[in-house]
Motif scaffolding. Structure first.
Motif, PDB file in Angstrom:
ATOM      1  N   ALA A  97       5.603  12.332   4.758  1.00 18.03           N
ATOM      2  CA  ALA A  97       5.923  11.262   5.700  1.00 18.03           C
ATOM      3  C   ALA A  97       4.885  10.142   5.613  1.00 18.03           C
ATOM      4  O   ALA A  97       5.227   8.958   5.744  1.00 18.03           O
ATOM      5  N   VAL A  98       3.626  10.503   5.390  1.00 19.22           N
ATOM      6  CA  VAL A  98       2.591   9.482   5.245  1.00 19.22           C
ATOM      7  C   VAL A  98       2.827   8.686   3.969  1.00 19.22           C
ATOM      8  O   VAL A  98       2.697   7.454   3.958  1.00 19.22           O
ATOM      9  N   CYS A  99       3.190   9.360   2.886  1.00 20.29           N
ATOM     10  CA  CYS A  99       3.530   8.652   1.641  1.00 20.29           C
ATOM     11  C   CYS A  99       4.680   7.685   1.869  1.00 20.29           C
ATOM     12  O   CYS A  99       4.651   6.534   1.404  1.00 20.29           O
ATOM     13  N   GLU A 100       5.699   8.140   2.588  1.00 19.30           N
ATOM     14  CA  GLU A 100       6.866   7.300   2.837  1.00 19.30           C
ATOM     15  C   GLU A 100       6.484   6.050   3.629  1.00 19.30           C
ATOM     16  O   GLU A 100       7.054   4.970   3.436  1.00 19.30           O
ATOM     17  N   GLY A 101       5.472   6.174   4.497  1.00 21.07           N
ATOM     18  CA  GLY A 101       5.038   5.033   5.287  1.00 21.07           C
ATOM     19  C   GLY A 101       4.424   3.922   4.463  1.00 21.07           C
ATOM     20  O   GLY A 101       4.340   2.776   4.933  1.00 21.07           O
ATOM     21  N   PHE A 102       3.992   4.243   3.243  1.00 22.10           N
ATOM     22  CA  PHE A 102       3.418   3.221   2.372  1.00 22.10           C
ATOM     23  C   PHE A 102       4.473   2.539   1.489  1.00 22.10           C
ATOM     24  O   PHE A 102       4.170   1.549   0.826  1.00 22.10           O
ATOM     25  N   ARG A 103       5.685   3.056   1.486  1.00 22.52           N
ATOM     26  CA  ARG A 103       6.716   2.465   0.634  1.00 22.52           C
ATOM     27  C   ARG A 103       7.105   1.087   1.161  1.00 22.52           C
ATOM     28  O   ARG A 103       7.242   0.880   2.364  1.00 22.52           O
TER      29      ARG A 103
END
Length: 303
Positions: A97-103
């Motif tokens: 979810a943290v990775c997705e927040g950087f997309r």
């Protein structure tokens, strides 16, 4: 914790240096984890120009120029810093979810931490890093829990060995050989996190070390240290894979943060360009201790 840090660098040149320009990162940061009570920087010979200010990452830097011939250069930094105990790592969302927040998507707010997602000169993004990290970055695992496990994995799987690498040894080479020093361990952890799509930055500073029982503290025997910050839930959280310690905002009150950057190349304590000099000898002496444990003597080594 009240700590005094004395960092002394001496260059001895084979032939006179005619002109020199240097950049120093030697003043600790002011932030929520620490307060700089005193800081003194000395340069000998006296520079013809000296300017201090902040760099792009918010670090204190000092530029100085020497325009007269010299065969030695002495740079000393003496700092008194009050540190605070860190808090335990908080609960965190799944790492995916943290990775997705950087997309990127239209209308997304700008996150300054996204500047630490990408490869940097000392730390590429590479599948070898991702493969090393995947056993602990299991699906749905909370990010900070996974980072703590990665920190322990680096500490356990890699061997700390003095002089096993050079200052410019690639992080992938250190990972492949399975050994290195604190700079390598920090670069490896950063490479693992960025290769998974997470933001991580390099932290340079100092760590209080204790002399062996019954023996006096050796003045000048300490060294600079390096660890890692990871972005999660609008805050940075620190991990030290060399010593397998972590906390928010720092791994411990016995740590002093000096500078922050993408990798070591951004925060080298002292660098420069010189004309002349030939071969040179470098001596670096660092002492980290409570103020009362310093002897009543000159802390700058004799020439």
């Amino acid at each position: 914790m009240l700590l005094r840090i004395v960092h002394h660098t001496r260059y001895r040149y084979q032939t006179p240096v005619l002109l020199a320009q240097h950049l120093a990162h030697l003043r600790p940061l002011e932030w929520q984890g620490q307060q700089v009570l005193e800081h003194h920087l000395s340069v000998s010979p006296e520079p013809s120009q000296l300017q201090q200010g902040l760099d792009a990452f918010g670090n204190w830097r000092c530029f100085f120029a020497l325009q007269s011939a010299h065969k030695t250069l002495d740079v000393g930094a003496d700092s008194l810093v009050q540190t605070r105990p860190p808090a335990p790592l908080p609960d965190s969302p799944p790492w995916e979810a943290v990775c997705e927040g950087f997309r990127y998507h239209a209308g997304a707010r700008y996150l300054p931490a996204s500047e630490f997602l990408f490869a940097s000169p000392y730390v590429p993004r590479d599948e070898a890093f991702a493969a090393f990290a995947r056993p602990v970055f299991t699906p749905g695992r909370p990010l900070l829990e996974a980072c703590e496990a990665l920190c322990s994995k680096i500490h356990t799987d890699l061997k700390y060995e003095t002089a096993s690498t050079e200052v410019n040894t690639p992080a992938l080479e250190a990972l492949a050989q399975g050994k290195g020093v604190c700079q390598d361990f920090a670069h490896i952890m950063i490479g693992c996190l960025r290769s998974l799509g997470l933001a991580a930055r390099y932290v340079s500073g100092y760590l209080l070390t204790q002399p062996p029982p019954g023996q006096p503290r050796l003045i000048g025997a300490d060294a600079s240290h390096a660890w890692v910050s990871v972005w999660c839930d609008d805050a940075w959280h620190d991990f030290d894979p060399t010593n397998d310690r972590c906390g928010s905002p720092s791994p411990g009150e016995d740590y002093v943060t000096l500078t922050l950057g993408r990798d070591f190349g951004d925060v080298s304590p002292l660098r420069g360009v010189i004309q002349g000099g030939g071969a040179h000898l470098l001596q670096v002496d660092v002492t980290v201790a409570p103020p009362g444990e310093y002897p009543d003597q000159d802390l700058v080594p004799p020439a």
